[in-house]
Design a protein around this motif. Sequence first.
Motif, PDB file in Angstrom:
ATOM      1  N   ILE A   1       0.834  -1.203   0.000  1.00 48.57           N
ATOM      2  CA  ILE A   1       0.000   0.000   0.000  1.00 48.57           C
ATOM      3  C   ILE A   1       0.869   1.254   0.000  1.00 48.57           C
ATOM      4  O   ILE A   1       0.610   2.215  -0.739  1.00 48.57           O
ATOM      5  N   VAL A   2       1.925   1.248   0.808  1.00 48.63           N
ATOM      6  CA  VAL A   2       2.839   2.400   0.865  1.00 48.63           C
ATOM      7  C   VAL A   2       3.528   2.598  -0.475  1.00 48.63           C
ATOM      8  O   VAL A   2       3.675   3.737  -0.959  1.00 48.63           O
ATOM      9  N   ALA A   3       3.969   1.489  -1.099  1.00 47.51           N
ATOM     10  CA  ALA A   3       4.645   1.579  -2.400  1.00 47.51           C
ATOM     11  C   ALA A   3       3.717   2.159  -3.460  1.00 47.51           C
ATOM     12  O   ALA A   3       4.122   3.009  -4.269  1.00 47.51           O
ATOM     13  N   VAL A   4       2.466   1.715  -3.468  1.00 52.27           N
ATOM     14  CA  VAL A   4       1.493   2.230  -4.439  1.00 52.27           C
ATOM     15  C   VAL A   4       1.227   3.707  -4.190  1.00 52.27           C
ATOM     16  O   VAL A   4       1.150   4.509  -5.133  1.00 52.27           O
ATOM     17  N   ALA A   5       1.108   4.086  -2.909  1.00 56.09           N
ATOM     18  CA  ALA A   5       0.863   5.493  -2.574  1.00 56.09           C
ATOM     19  C   ALA A   5       2.025   6.381  -3.006  1.00 56.09           C
ATOM     20  O   ALA A   5       1.838   7.516  -3.451  1.00 56.09           O
ATOM     21  N   CYS A   6       3.262   5.850  -2.898  1.00 58.32           N
ATOM     22  CA  CYS A   6       4.433   6.627  -3.319  1.00 58.32           C
ATOM     23  C   CYS A   6       4.535   6.714  -4.840  1.00 58.32           C
ATOM     24  O   CYS A   6       4.997   7.723  -5.379  1.00 58.32           O
ATOM     25  N   ALA A   7       4.113   5.649  -5.525  1.00 60.62           N
ATOM     26  CA  ALA A   7       4.229   5.617  -6.987  1.00 60.62           C
ATOM     27  C   ALA A   7       3.099   6.370  -7.680  1.00 60.62           C
ATOM     28  O   ALA A   7       3.246   6.782  -8.838  1.00 60.62           O
ATOM     29  N   LEU A   8       1.985   6.572  -6.992  1.00 61.97           N
ATOM     30  CA  LEU A   8       0.824   7.199  -7.613  1.00 61.97           C
ATOM     31  C   LEU A   8       1.097   8.617  -8.114  1.00 61.97           C
ATOM     32  O   LEU A   8       0.743   8.941  -9.258  1.00 61.97           O
ATOM     33  N   PRO A   9       1.726   9.508  -7.327  1.00 64.60           N
ATOM     34  CA  PRO A   9       2.010  10.858  -7.859  1.00 64.60           C
ATOM     35  C   PRO A   9       2.916  10.829  -9.085  1.00 64.60           C
ATOM     36  O   PRO A   9       2.734  11.625 -10.013  1.00 64.60           O
ATOM     37  N   PHE A  10       3.893   9.929  -9.097  1.00 62.09           N
ATOM     38  CA  PHE A  10       4.787   9.812 -10.241  1.00 62.09           C
ATOM     39  C   PHE A  10       4.022   9.349 -11.476  1.00 62.09           C
ATOM     40  O   PHE A  10       4.211   9.878 -12.579  1.00 62.09           O
ATOM     41  N   LEU A  11       3.150   8.360 -11.291  1.00 59.07           N
ATOM     42  CA  LEU A  11       2.333   7.875 -12.402  1.00 59.07           C
ATOM     43  C   LEU A  11       1.398   8.960 -12.903  1.00 59.07           C
ATOM     44  O   LEU A  11       1.210   9.136 -14.115  1.00 59.07           O
ATOM     45  N   LEU A  12       0.813   9.718 -11.976  1.00 57.46           N
ATOM     46  CA  LEU A  12      -0.085  10.804 -12.354  1.00 57.46           C
ATOM     47  C   LEU A  12       0.653  11.877 -13.148  1.00 57.46           C
ATOM     48  O   LEU A  12       0.100  12.445 -14.098  1.00 57.46           O
TER      49      LEU A  12
END
Length: 275
Positions: free
Chosen positions: A16-27
């Motif tokens: 969950i933490v990894a996805v939360a960190c990667a989400l802004p980069f993906l956005l």
Amino acid sequence: MGYKAKKNLIYVFLTIVAVACALPFLLMLVNATRSGVEISSSFTLIPGKHLLENWKQMSEYFNLFRGIGNSIIVAVPATLLCIYFSALTAYGLAFYKFKANKIVFVSILVFMMIPGQLSMIGFYQLCSKLHLINSYIPLIVPSIASPGTVFFLKQYAESDLSAEILEAARIDGASEIRTFHTIVLPILKPGIATMGIMSFIGNWNNYLMPMILLTKKDKFTLPVMISTLRAATNLQQNQGAIYLSVAISVIPILLVFIFFSRHIISSISAGAVKG
């Protein structure tokens, strides 16, 4: 709760933490392909069809490749000077005992606590009197003095570097500078790589000092060039181009991270095998 259940719970949490960190980069990557109107009106992770338009919009305001080149000219030498002289200073403070040793170390700690913005006006006046405005020298040379890097590497040297190894090198006839290059630097490689990443990111993303010291557009670093796009009158129309510029500016940082992290992992692995 059993060990396996706790382990699975930790894995879920880390995912969950990894996805939360990667989400802004993906956005950021997705918005680089969308228009400003689409970005303002809706949220989605599906790429748009305006990548070429954003590229043309960005190219109207600045030369991206010149900005990358200017940032490399500043960031690479500044990083190399920072890690080399910081390692040299840390080694001296850790293994050379002299009367002012503690005073120098305490002074470094004090300088870490002083915001750099306080000396900005005086630094600008100094650069102006030395005719260094629109020069990269004041953006590179001050990196030699990096209190935070010295503090980190000193602690790392004291924990991983043995005084017996240094004494053995001196008995074998090695000079102090040769001892530093052949023994100290390889042992400090994980710490140097860690601080190298941080130093490069700081110099690459440095915005305030280049904006103050550089007035010629052909000398602007990439963050300053991107700011000219943000300051454009039609901000909504330029949002996609802004995201595209930022996405491209991240690429060198990722490359440096991959390069330095490889040295961190290899050094740690080598130490584990020796142990």
